[in-house]
Design an enzyme around this catalytic site. Sequence first.
Site, PDB file in Angstrom:
ATOM      1  N   ASP A  83      -7.724   5.343  -1.199  1.00  0.00           N
ATOM      2  CA  ASP A  83      -7.299   4.098  -0.552  1.00  0.00           C
ATOM      3  C   ASP A  83      -6.588   3.184  -1.552  1.00  0.00           C
ATOM      4  OD1 ASP A  83      -7.044   1.754   0.903  1.00  0.00           O
ATOM      5  OD2 ASP A  83      -9.010   1.952   1.862  1.00  0.00           O
ATOM      6  N   HIS A 141      -5.717   0.182  -1.094  1.00  0.00           N
ATOM      7  CA  HIS A 141      -6.003  -1.224  -0.829  1.00  0.00           C
ATOM      8  C   HIS A 141      -7.069  -1.793  -1.769  1.00  0.00           C
ATOM      9  CE1 HIS A 141      -4.443   0.486   2.989  1.00  0.00           C
ATOM     10  NE2 HIS A 141      -3.770  -0.654   3.030  1.00  0.00           N
ATOM     11  N   CYS A 170       0.816  -1.223   0.000  1.00  0.00           N
ATOM     12  CA  CYS A 170       0.000   0.000   0.000  1.00  0.00           C
ATOM     13  C   CYS A 170       0.850   1.274   0.000  1.00  0.00           C
ATOM     14  CB  CYS A 170      -0.985   0.000   1.166  1.00  0.00           C
ATOM     15  SG  CYS A 170      -0.257  -0.360   2.776  1.00  0.00           S
TER      16      CYS A 170
END
Length: 645
Positions: free
Chosen positions: A596, A598, A472
């Site tokens: 994000d 992810h 990440c």
Amino acid sequence: MVPSSETATVRVLCQKLLLSPNHPGTLQWLIGSPFFPPFTVVSTFRCIHHSPDFQQESDDLRKLLPKGFEVIGGLIIGDSDAEKSAFEAVRAARRLRKHLSEGGELDDEKIVGASCDVGTGTIHFFISKSENTTKLEPVGSVVYEDKSGKYLWENGCLLHCELPIKLPFYYPASSPSDSKEKFSDAIDAVITQFKEPYVVYIAETLKKASGGVPKPVVLRGKDLGFGADASNINRLPSADQVSDIKMLSCSHLCLNNKTAPAVNSAENADKIHISVLLNRSEKLPTSGAPVAEYFPAMEEARLIVVDLNLDVLTYAPKDLPLMHAVSNLVIPALVDQLYSLKKIILPHLLVEHPQLRIYHFNPPGVLHPITSMYELNYGETEMKQVDVRKLLHLRLGLPLDRPLLRIANALDLSVNDDSKSNMNRRGSTLLKDVHIGIPSSGVSEGVASIIQGSYEYYHYLQDGFDDSGWGCAYRSLQTIISWFRLQHYTSISVPSHREIQQTLVEIGDKDPSFVGSREWIGAIELSFVLDKLLGVSCKIMNFRSGSELPEKCRELAMHFENQGTPIMIGGGVLAYTLLGVDYDEGSGDCAFLILDPHYTGSEDHKKIVNGGWCGWKKAVDSKGKSFFLHNKFYNLLLPQRPNMV
């Protein structure tokens, strides 16, 4: 018919009218267009050659300002005597217009004069009816327009013409000083050819589309009308109502794509390409044999070949006949550019010629394109080129801490294909600016401060690379580097995970075994990579608990206002990219705009937004759940925007 000053309305289209509000004596040129209603201010340029030097100013503006726009007045930042300052601005604007016309006939047109009180910031507008009058008339009203870009480009288009010329000429070997005269004669001969009957101008659309594209229009020199006043040329209601091809309007080559996004900038405006050809083999009424003439030189002569790469951009309303757009905009632009190139080349005629290249830009805050000539003999980072760009930034009122007029910023005027997507180096589609269009933050009285510019969204599993569970921070770093690429601070490719790891090994931060591993990295490692690859310095903020982040919302807002770069947030084993904050200073309520990394799905904007992978996050949501964990340390990496042009 031009309205009287008592009823006249000054319309201001540009967002930023005052370029240097705190500098008394600053003179600005007000830019309009003969195709717009009188007293419409499209943009403003600062006068940078003081006293002013009208010859130097006119030389600069002739290169900078596309045909289709013109100086319609002046503005001075002065004292409380508004009319006196405005009169000085009018007088300067009239003198500049005379220099720009180079002795040509100028109508005694009404000119806009404006004055800004340096103390209050109030701008007063006046109209000068005639060159011979010393009295100014105040205007009836001033209107500051919204959506001015839409007005400009829904009704207008760009005409682009590239013309490479190899210009040979001879001069007596015994008299090198004659070379300048011979070069000037050769330039004049080229200019004469632009209006010859056998010259052919081919106009064609410069934008591909999924539907049909109009056929090119062929215009011959003998059919063109020269010298017409652009503002008085009859407009055409529709190409469908015109049977004579010579009277087809520019709209004939503009694409009416109703599914396309709104046209509000030069970058996505309709563009028409003009090619220039010589048709010397046109059918003659009588047949004849080819003839060659031989002119022997009376003495030894030397040959010089000068490469001239003309590249002009002009603005025209869509209902203007193509014939007039070519004869009254494109050809005068080619002539002006030839003279500008001649002035630069003449001092170097007998030595190495400067490598001149013309670029067109549409910097933020300027509604229309501008044109600049750069010498490619010098690299972009050499001081001579830096100084040229600084002067352009100063003239246009652009910030001096970011690259807006580098070669990478130039408009791409090649044929566009709307069906193509942005592709990264590995062939997968990358989404840009996924935060645009997301729901509001829910902070009722908040002020949103967000990222400036564009970025690409990097996340897990892209490029067929499985970094789920550990990559990440790498993905956040890739998003940050994409921001620096898209803002033209660097031209390097966005590095892969392996290249990021290799960089950390090269600087001695990691052992060689780190390359190819699945080890996490954090804010410190990201700062090392940004420094090594981009020369970018970073500020790091440390938090003992996620509960402390809302306390720094004001400081984070200042970062987005001043730096505008994405921020990496690292906490525990998770990393996010922060794109902005929405902060209510009164109540302390705030929200964080989170991107994000992810996410593991496809490049589907709707799916990403609906799934919450890009959106506003409250520190504590309506259900009492904390987004930032209270039992984890957090580090924030704030990249600093390089101070450069």
